[in-house]
Scaffold this motif. Structure first.
Motif, PDB file in Angstrom:
ATOM      1  N   GLY A  72       4.386  -5.276 -12.815  1.00  0.00           N
ATOM      2  CA  GLY A  72       3.923  -4.510 -11.675  1.00  0.00           C
ATOM      3  C   GLY A  72       3.410  -3.156 -12.130  1.00  0.00           C
ATOM      4  N   THR A  73       2.263  -2.759 -11.616  1.00  0.00           N
ATOM      5  CA  THR A  73       1.662  -1.475 -11.972  1.00  0.00           C
ATOM      6  C   THR A  73       1.237  -0.750 -10.698  1.00  0.00           C
ATOM      7  N   GLN A  74       0.756   0.445 -10.861  1.00  0.00           N
ATOM      8  CA  GLN A  74       0.267   1.211  -9.708  1.00  0.00           C
ATOM      9  C   GLN A  74      -1.082   0.715  -9.213  1.00  0.00           C
ATOM     10  N   ALA A  75      -1.699  -0.196  -9.971  1.00  0.00           N
ATOM     11  CA  ALA A  75      -3.028  -0.682  -9.583  1.00  0.00           C
ATOM     12  C   ALA A  75      -3.113  -2.202  -9.661  1.00  0.00           C
ATOM     13  N   GLY A  76      -2.022  -2.892  -9.374  1.00  0.00           N
ATOM     14  CA  GLY A  76      -2.081  -4.340  -9.339  1.00  0.00           C
ATOM     15  C   GLY A  76      -0.950  -5.014 -10.086  1.00  0.00           C
ATOM     16  N   LEU A  77      -0.943  -6.341  -9.966  1.00  0.00           N
ATOM     17  CA  LEU A  77       0.063  -7.199 -10.589  1.00  0.00           C
ATOM     18  C   LEU A  77      -0.602  -7.976 -11.720  1.00  0.00           C
ATOM     19  N   SER A  78       0.047  -8.006 -12.896  1.00  0.00           N
ATOM     20  CA  SER A  78      -0.498  -8.725 -14.040  1.00  0.00           C
ATOM     21  C   SER A  78       0.459  -9.807 -14.504  1.00  0.00           C
ATOM     22  N   ARG A  79      -0.091 -10.963 -14.890  1.00  0.00           N
ATOM     23  CA  ARG A  79       0.702 -12.054 -15.456  1.00  0.00           C
ATOM     24  C   ARG A  79       0.300 -12.245 -16.914  1.00  0.00           C
ATOM     25  N   PHE A  80       1.279 -12.256 -17.798  1.00  0.00           N
ATOM     26  CA  PHE A  80       1.017 -12.425 -19.232  1.00  0.00           C
ATOM     27  C   PHE A  80       1.515 -13.798 -19.659  1.00  0.00           C
ATOM     28  N   ALA A  90      -5.520  -6.157  -4.501  1.00  0.00           N
ATOM     29  CA  ALA A  90      -5.953  -6.327  -3.114  1.00  0.00           C
ATOM     30  C   ALA A  90      -7.422  -6.720  -3.001  1.00  0.00           C
ATOM     31  N   LEU A  91      -8.185  -6.556  -4.072  1.00  0.00           N
ATOM     32  CA  LEU A  91      -9.614  -6.877  -4.032  1.00  0.00           C
ATOM     33  C   LEU A  91      -9.926  -8.299  -4.486  1.00  0.00           C
ATOM     34  N   ASN A  92      -9.151  -8.828  -5.432  1.00  0.00           N
ATOM     35  CA  ASN A  92      -9.493 -10.145  -5.981  1.00  0.00           C
ATOM     36  C   ASN A  92      -8.501 -11.251  -5.615  1.00  0.00           C
ATOM     37  N   SER A  93      -7.523 -10.938  -4.752  1.00  0.00           N
ATOM     38  CA  SER A  93      -6.515 -11.939  -4.396  1.00  0.00           C
ATOM     39  C   SER A  93      -6.010 -11.690  -2.974  1.00  0.00           C
ATOM     40  N   GLU A  94      -5.032 -12.500  -2.556  1.00  0.00           N
ATOM     41  CA  GLU A  94      -4.442 -12.349  -1.229  1.00  0.00           C
ATOM     42  C   GLU A  94      -3.362 -11.276  -1.187  1.00  0.00           C
ATOM     43  N   LEU A  95      -3.079 -10.654  -2.313  1.00  0.00           N
ATOM     44  CA  LEU A  95      -2.109  -9.560  -2.358  1.00  0.00           C
ATOM     45  C   LEU A  95      -2.611  -8.411  -1.477  1.00  0.00           C
ATOM     46  N   HIS A  96      -1.793  -7.992  -0.514  1.00  0.00           N
ATOM     47  CA  HIS A  96      -2.250  -7.004   0.463  1.00  0.00           C
ATOM     48  C   HIS A  96      -2.401  -5.602  -0.102  1.00  0.00           C
ATOM     49  N   ASN A  97      -1.551  -5.248  -1.058  1.00  0.00           N
ATOM     50  CA  ASN A  97      -1.567  -3.885  -1.581  1.00  0.00           C
ATOM     51  C   ASN A  97      -1.418  -3.913  -3.091  1.00  0.00           C
ATOM     52  N   SER A  98      -2.165  -3.060  -3.788  1.00  0.00           N
ATOM     53  CA  SER A  98      -2.175  -3.077  -5.259  1.00  0.00           C
ATOM     54  C   SER A  98      -1.118  -2.174  -5.882  1.00  0.00           C
ATOM     55  N   ALA A  99      -0.542  -1.270  -5.090  1.00  0.00           N
ATOM     56  CA  ALA A  99       0.455  -0.345  -5.631  1.00  0.00           C
ATOM     57  C   ALA A  99       1.830  -1.016  -5.605  1.00  0.00           C
ATOM     58  N   ILE A 114       7.608  -9.186  -4.144  1.00  0.00           N
ATOM     59  CA  ILE A 114       6.829  -8.031  -4.596  1.00  0.00           C
ATOM     60  C   ILE A 114       6.911  -6.928  -3.547  1.00  0.00           C
ATOM     61  N   GLY A 115       7.570  -5.839  -3.893  1.00  0.00           N
ATOM     62  CA  GLY A 115       7.614  -4.689  -3.001  1.00  0.00           C
ATOM     63  C   GLY A 115       6.459  -3.756  -3.309  1.00  0.00           C
ATOM     64  N   THR A 116       5.696  -3.386  -2.307  1.00  0.00           N
ATOM     65  CA  THR A 116       4.535  -2.520  -2.508  1.00  0.00           C
ATOM     66  C   THR A 116       4.668  -1.244  -1.688  1.00  0.00           C
ATOM     67  N   ASN A 117       3.683  -0.369  -1.852  1.00  0.00           N
ATOM     68  CA  ASN A 117       3.675   0.888  -1.099  1.00  0.00           C
ATOM     69  C   ASN A 117       3.507   0.666   0.398  1.00  0.00           C
ATOM     70  N   LEU A 118       2.999  -0.524   0.764  1.00  0.00           N
ATOM     71  CA  LEU A 118       2.817  -0.818   2.185  1.00  0.00           C
ATOM     72  C   LEU A 118       3.880  -1.780   2.698  1.00  0.00           C
ATOM     73  N   ILE A 144       8.300  -0.470   0.244  1.00  0.00           N
ATOM     74  CA  ILE A 144       9.476  -1.113  -0.324  1.00  0.00           C
ATOM     75  C   ILE A 144       9.643  -0.688  -1.775  1.00  0.00           C
ATOM     76  N   HIS A 145      10.741  -0.007  -2.044  1.00  0.00           N
ATOM     77  CA  HIS A 145      10.948   0.531  -3.387  1.00  0.00           C
ATOM     78  C   HIS A 145      11.965  -0.247  -4.197  1.00  0.00           C
ATOM     79  N   TYR A 146      12.792  -1.058  -3.550  1.00  0.00           N
ATOM     80  CA  TYR A 146      13.856  -1.745  -4.284  1.00  0.00           C
ATOM     81  C   TYR A 146      14.143  -3.096  -3.645  1.00  0.00           C
ATOM     82  N   LEU A 147      14.328  -4.105  -4.522  1.00  0.00           N
ATOM     83  CA  LEU A 147      14.702  -5.452  -4.110  1.00  0.00           C
ATOM     84  C   LEU A 147      15.872  -5.893  -4.973  1.00  0.00           C
ATOM     85  N   ALA A 148      16.878  -6.506  -4.377  1.00  0.00           N
ATOM     86  CA  ALA A 148      18.047  -6.913  -5.162  1.00  0.00           C
ATOM     87  C   ALA A 148      18.723  -8.116  -4.517  1.00  0.00           C
TER      88      ALA A 148
END
Length: 397
Positions: A72-80, A90-99, A114-118, A144-148
């Motif tokens: 998770g990054t401030q500008a999107g989600l990456s899979r390695f 948010a531009l290339n997928s169904e993910l609502h927010n990139s932060a 995935i917890g995001t700024n929105l 959402i800042h924390y998930l547990a």
């Protein structure tokens, strides 16, 4: 898939020589390209935007059941996948927010929360489909800042400066805990820990830590008291994790502390400039226990601090020794935001400046020692022309 444990950072080209014990041989051509000029106890590789990462400010790291690492990054989600990055935003997928703020992988359902700024997004890792939620069971989800994970199939969701939501995966029902319903409840929540005994520990911004009894909704608060050395050291609590003997590790902005729930006392560990093995930095950002039982502590400016807490002697807490891993050891930054150990044993360290550093679980085969010469104008790396095998079987070049 590229094998994570086979990460190599030393490349040897044009080697033409034969070794015989206790002799020196001429090397026709030896070039060792290494990332650092001093001896390194770890194999460390950096991955950043240059390699395809969404952004170099890392917020969290998780691994799914197929072995893919999610960042998770401030500008999107990456899979390695071990070789390449695939990025979602948010531009290339169904993910609502990139932060992205927080990741939580649910192995049972093969889903990534995935917890995001929105709001909240959930990725089904089997179908690669995103679901986005602005509400759960009628309760708003914002920043959402924390998930547990909690007990009894619960997942805790921390809305910064708002309510705490408890979602049950089996019943698909949510329960809200808020200051409007619970006397003494603080809305400035940052992190949480469910002890499985009916207590929820909440870390706050500016308000220390509270314990919420989930049965009777009574609150017990802990704030820093400058006259009490056994009080919590800082009022900004960034992480709470399980510790041996029923205790809890609590990371704050003014040191690491071990909380004893039976005595309601804190044992505090801080940086001491006079003690080189003390905590390197007092601002704790994350705490993780590794597969070997060692405790890895992420700090805001002191890199990683390691501690073996399996044989913790609390009577000698002032003499506790932390091992430091910093930029001197090969990290790309000392500002650490997240830590994760994958199923192969490699340790992924996210920072807020230069992406991710991966420490291989395989010890380095080469330790490079500085060998420089000064020609009167500048320092240059000296060529190596021989190899020697000592009595211990170590090869020196």
């Amino acid at each position: 898939h590229w094998i994570f444990g086979k990460i190599r950072f030393i490349h040897i080209f044009a080697i033409s020589f034969m070794l015989s014990m206790k002799h020196i041989f001429t090397i026709l051509g030896l070039i060792i390209i290494c990332s650092y000029s001093t001896a390194q106890p770890y194999d460390i590789k950096n991955l950043s935007r240059i390699d395809g990462l969404s952004n170099d400010f890392i917020t969290d790291i998780a691994q799914d059941g197929q072995g893919f690492v999610w960042i998770g990054t401030q500008a999107g989600l990456s899979r390695f996948d071990g070789k390449n990055f695939t990025s979602y935003n948010a531009l290339n997928s169904e993910l609502h927010n990139s932060a992205i703020n927080k990741l939580l992988y649910d192995e049972e359902d093969d889903k990534l929360w995935i917890g995001t700024n929105l709001h909240l997004s959930i990725l089904d890792c089997s179908t690669m489909k995103f679901e986005n939620f602005t509400h759960l069971d009628g309760y708003a989800l914002q920043n959402i800042h924390y998930l547990a994970f909690g007990s009894n199939d619960n997942i805790w969701i921390i809305n910064v400066k708002r309510d705490v939501i408890c979602y049950n995966k089996k019943t698909k029902k949510a329960v809200r805990y808020s200051k409007d319903e619970i006397e003494g409840f603080n809305g400035n929540n940052y992190c949480c820990y469910d002890d499985g005994k009916g207590n929820l520990y909440l870390g706050h911004m500016n308000w220390g830590m509270t314990i919420l009894n989930l049965d009777n909704h009574r609150m017990q608060s802990f704030v820093h008291n400058p006259t009490d050395p056994k009080s919590i050291p800082g009022n900004n609590v960034y992480d709470i994790k399980e510790a041996p003997y029923g205790n809890l590790w609590v990371g704050t902005d003014r040191g690491l502390t071990l909380f004893d729930p039976q005595k309601n006392e804190f044992i505090v560990f801080r940086n001491d400039p006079q003690k080189p093995f003390s905590l390197a930095d007092n601002r704790i950002t994350q705490i993780q226990t590794m597969q070997d039982g060692s405790l890895w502590i992420a700090t805001e400016a002191g890199g990683i601090n390691k501690l073996n807490d399996q044989n913790l002697d609390l009577s000698q807490s002032q003499n506790l020794k932390f091992t430091h891993i910093t930029t001197h050891d090969g990290l790309s930054s000392n500002s650490i935001s997240s830590i994760m150990q994958d199923s192969f044993g490699n340790i992924w360290i996210g920072n807020s400046e230069n992406g991710i550093d991966v420490i291989s679980h395989v010890p380095p085969k080469f330790h490079v020692l500085p060998y420089n010469i000064y020609d009167g104008k500048k320092v240059k790396t000296a060529p190596v022309w021989g190899v020697y095998v000592d009595n211990n079987g170590q090869i020196w070049a």
